[in-house]
Design an enzyme around this catalytic site. Structure first.
Site, PDB file in Angstrom:
ATOM      1  N   THR A 185       0.870  -1.173   0.000  1.00 23.56           N
ATOM      2  CA  THR A 185       0.000   0.000   0.000  1.00 23.56           C
ATOM      3  C   THR A 185       0.906   1.222   0.000  1.00 23.56           C
ATOM      4  O   THR A 185       2.072   1.127   0.384  1.00 23.56           O
ATOM      5  CB  THR A 185      -0.868   0.032   1.268  1.00 23.56           C
ATOM      6  OG1 THR A 185       0.010   0.105   2.390  1.00 23.56           O
ATOM      7  CG2 THR A 185      -1.711  -1.211   1.392  1.00 23.56           C
ATOM      8  N   GLU A 330      -5.769  -3.944  -0.897  1.00 23.63           N
ATOM      9  CA  GLU A 330      -6.106  -5.082  -0.026  1.00 23.63           C
ATOM     10  C   GLU A 330      -7.248  -5.932  -0.585  1.00 23.63           C
ATOM     11  O   GLU A 330      -7.527  -7.005  -0.075  1.00 23.63           O
ATOM     12  CB  GLU A 330      -6.509  -4.576   1.364  1.00 23.63           C
ATOM     13  CG  GLU A 330      -5.346  -4.063   2.206  1.00 23.63           C
ATOM     14  CD  GLU A 330      -5.097  -2.577   2.019  1.00 23.63           C
ATOM     15  OE1 GLU A 330      -5.450  -2.051   0.932  1.00 23.63           O
ATOM     16  OE2 GLU A 330      -4.552  -1.946   2.939  1.00 23.63           O
ATOM     17  N   LYS A 444     -14.493  16.782  10.462  1.00 21.80           N
ATOM     18  CA  LYS A 444     -15.360  16.696  11.634  1.00 21.80           C
ATOM     19  C   LYS A 444     -15.670  18.100  12.115  1.00 21.80           C
ATOM     20  O   LYS A 444     -14.820  18.769  12.667  1.00 21.80           O
ATOM     21  CB  LYS A 444     -14.693  15.861  12.722  1.00 21.80           C
ATOM     22  CG  LYS A 444     -14.543  14.432  12.243  1.00 21.80           C
ATOM     23  CD  LYS A 444     -14.003  13.497  13.286  1.00 21.80           C
ATOM     24  CE  LYS A 444     -13.990  12.101  12.706  1.00 21.80           C
ATOM     25  NZ  LYS A 444     -12.667  11.498  12.642  1.00 21.80           N
ATOM     26  N   TRP A 449     -20.102  14.906  10.576  1.00 21.74           N
ATOM     27  CA  TRP A 449     -19.124  14.643   9.528  1.00 21.74           C
ATOM     28  C   TRP A 449     -19.504  15.347   8.231  1.00 21.74           C
ATOM     29  O   TRP A 449     -20.667  15.295   7.807  1.00 21.74           O
ATOM     30  CB  TRP A 449     -19.048  13.141   9.245  1.00 21.74           C
ATOM     31  CG  TRP A 449     -18.362  12.367  10.318  1.00 21.74           C
ATOM     32  CD1 TRP A 449     -17.878  12.870  11.502  1.00 21.74           C
ATOM     33  CD2 TRP A 449     -18.082  10.969  10.329  1.00 21.74           C
ATOM     34  NE1 TRP A 449     -17.318  11.857  12.247  1.00 21.74           N
ATOM     35  CE2 TRP A 449     -17.431  10.673  11.543  1.00 21.74           C
ATOM     36  CE3 TRP A 449     -18.309   9.934   9.430  1.00 21.74           C
ATOM     37  CZ2 TRP A 449     -17.002   9.398  11.882  1.00 21.74           C
ATOM     38  CZ3 TRP A 449     -17.891   8.658   9.767  1.00 21.74           C
ATOM     39  CH2 TRP A 449     -17.239   8.383  10.978  1.00 21.74           C
TER      40      TRP A 449
END
Ligand code: ADP
Length: 552
Positions: A185, A330, A444, A449
């Site tokens: 990654t 992944e 935030k 959110w």
């Protein structure tokens, strides 16, 4: 009671064997690193991949050894790809766009024994060589004629490396759960982590990604994988091509608008795949020149959210179907795809576009759910957003050498076996998933959110905008507030702060409105072609909002 069917272990050698048996003369065309267009076919690639296995065996490479590539999409990379995995060694595709120190760190962590590299990366590798502790042989992906002088020890031209080797190497014959590939990654948080694919996981993933609602590549297709083979398996295209018998067009090192569009036209490309930033350049080129994308009928776009302007340009201006894909390293990497359900196929265009801008529905073999911070499952109402968790045969359960382990057995999964994607998303009753943010990019504000992706999508559609990004900056009262960062389009009238805010008005909730608009010459792009939010946050870490000054 056991079934009475044959054992046919799902190893990747079967894919190239199949192509050689059924489509030996189907072409693989490459814009070579040396310059000219190069043509070969599956029959020749099969032979030369066998020679790669022989040459590696000669260097005492055995099953499980890691063999690295630093290479663009070319026919030689494809030969190495199969030559390595098919003998039971592990193909480690390194992303050359990572920072040099990261590349060295990754190669050492992986314990790579041989490195195959394109000419492009020779200066980089020469600089890194003193810090590469496990590589014994460097194979430069070229022929003797183009082989440069090099300070690398044990360097050899690829064509010399494989020349005269036999073509009878015995591939496969091992368990389908054997490791086939390794991909790190990009390490936007902490050190990069290695995802170790197996033969079986790659095979299942490729079969699922090529279903009709997904990439739908068939024998009549000409496929241009612009997404690099070092970026999560080129989204399985290097497997799907030979599985389906499709002609492959490999773009080499040139991924700019004119080069990509030229290949699409001259080679008759029908299907292609890349991240949005590539398409923003290609579409600009088409607009400026008045050219059209040849025979192109489908384009897969993923890795980052598709801006609406890109979606509409393909679908409305050029009649090219867009398949919006979401996934991650992944997940091998594809998790969802954007084919619409039958009941939506004839919906008004704006409704279809709204649905296509969502990240799509789970492909078969991927289970998805959204949960709150306590792990409680959230409703699929298209509104509630939460952490997106996934499970399936092509999803990682642990990282190489147990990095990031959360459990004593080295795995990184939740208690119920699901993998936390790090994305925040909604799911609707029809199964369409929409990413609202990466957990670490979410803004935030006052305990609520705000989705940066939504605002960016609208902002990118404003006149005179080349690229736009939204990040949260500190605010004394609200914790964080969004700012909109805009890269104006060269040659166009630069948009003003007021024009940008007016463009967003009515499209997003009032309290999502950015507190400021900032113009920059260039928005930083990371190693996988996406907006580099980490870098942006660094650039703006000391930024004081006008609204923050007022609040103090
Ligand atoms: P990197 O971390 O280097 O970007 P990946 O390619 O694995 O590596 O990135 C996966 C992430 O990219 C996902 O978790 C998600 O946040 C983002 N992503 C991928 N596809 C999309 C998409 N279609 N829309 C929005 N975000 C996406």
């Amino acid at each position: 009671m056991q079934g009475l069917m044959q054992d046919w272990s799902m190893t990747l050698d079967k894919i190239l064997d199949h192509a050689r048996a059924n489509y030996p003369d189907v072409e693989i065309v490459t814009r070579s690193i040396e310059g000219p267009i190069h043509r070969t076919n599956y029959g020749r690639v099969w032979e030369r991949a066998k020679q790669v296995s022989h040459a590696l065996a000669d260097k005492r490479v055995v099953q499980g050894d890691r063999i690295a590539t630093l290479a663009w999409n070319t026919w030689r990379h494809l030969e190495v790809w199969f030559g390595v995995s098919n003998m039971g060694a592990v193909l480690h595709t390194i992303n050359p766009r990572l920072f040099p120190e990261q590349i060295a760190w990754i190669a050492n962590h992986a314990g790579d024994k041989v490195l195959f590299l394109d000419l492009t990366f020779l200066p980089l590798v020469e600089k890194l060589a003193p810090n590469l502790h496990t590589i014994e042989t460097y194979v430069i992906l070229t022929d003797r004629e183009h082989m440069p002088q090099t300070s690398l020890k044990n360097a050899i031209a690829y064509e010399d490396f494989i020349a005269g080797r036999p073509t009878d190497y015995r591939w496969g014959d091992f368990d389908e759960n054997t490791a086939a590939g390794l991909c790190y990654t990009s390490g936007t948080t902490g050190d990069p982590k290695g995802v170790l694919y197996s033969h079986r996981s790659n095979m299942i993933h490729a079969m699922c990604v090529n279903q009709k609602d997904c990439f739908a590549v068939g024998v009549e297709d000409v496929v241009l994988p612009i997404v690099p083979m070092f970026h999560a398996n080129a989204w399985a295209i290097a497997f799907i091509g030979p599985m389906a018998g499709a002609k492959l067009v490999m773009p080499g090192a040139k991924l700019d608008g004119p080069s990509v569009c030229d290949l699409i036209e001259t080679e008759g490309v029908t299907m292609t795949a890349a991240v949005p930033t590539v398409w923003m350049m290609a579409l600009q080129y088409l607009r400026e020149t008045g050219k059209r994308p040849g025979k192109l009928r489908r384009v897969a776009i993923g890795g980052a959210a598709i801006p609406e302007t890109v979606l509409r340009a393909f679908e409305e201006d050029y009649g090219v179907e867009v398949v919006h894909a979401w996934g991650m390293t992944e997940m091998s990497p594809v998790g969802t795809l954007g084919a619409l359900q039958a009941k939506h196929a004839n919906a008004p265009i704006d409704e279809r576009m709204r649905l296509k801008l969502k990240q799509g529905r789970a492909l078969f073999s991927v289970e998805m759910k959204i949960v709150d911070d306590a792990g409680k499952e959230l409703p699929h109402d298209g509104k509630t957003f939460g952490r997106l968790l996934v499970r399936g045969p092509s999803v990682a359960k642990a990282y190489f050498r147990n990095e990031g382990a959360r459990r004593p057995d080295g795995t990184v999964l939740e208690a119920d076996g699901f993998f936390d994607t790090g994305d925040v998303a909604t799911l609707d009753p029809d199964g369409y998933m929409q990413i609202t943010d990466r957990a670490k990019d979410v803004i935030k504000s006052g305990g609520e959110w705000i989705s940066s992706i939504d605002i960016e999508n609208f902002a990118m559609g404003a006149p005179g905008v080349a690229c736009a990004a939204v990040i949260g900056v500190k605010h004394p009262k609200w914790d964080e507030r969004p700012i909109l960062i805009v890269e104006p389009r060269a040659g166009a009238d630069a948009p003003s702060r007021e024009a940008m805010l007016a463009h967003l008005e009515g499209k997003i909730a009032k309290w999502w409105m950015p507190d400021d608009v900032v113009f920059v010459a260039k928005i930083p792009i990371g190693a996988t072609g996406k907006i580099n939010k980490l870098e942006l946050r660094k650039m703006f870490q000391d930024y004081v909002l006008p609204s923050a000054q007022a609040a103090e």
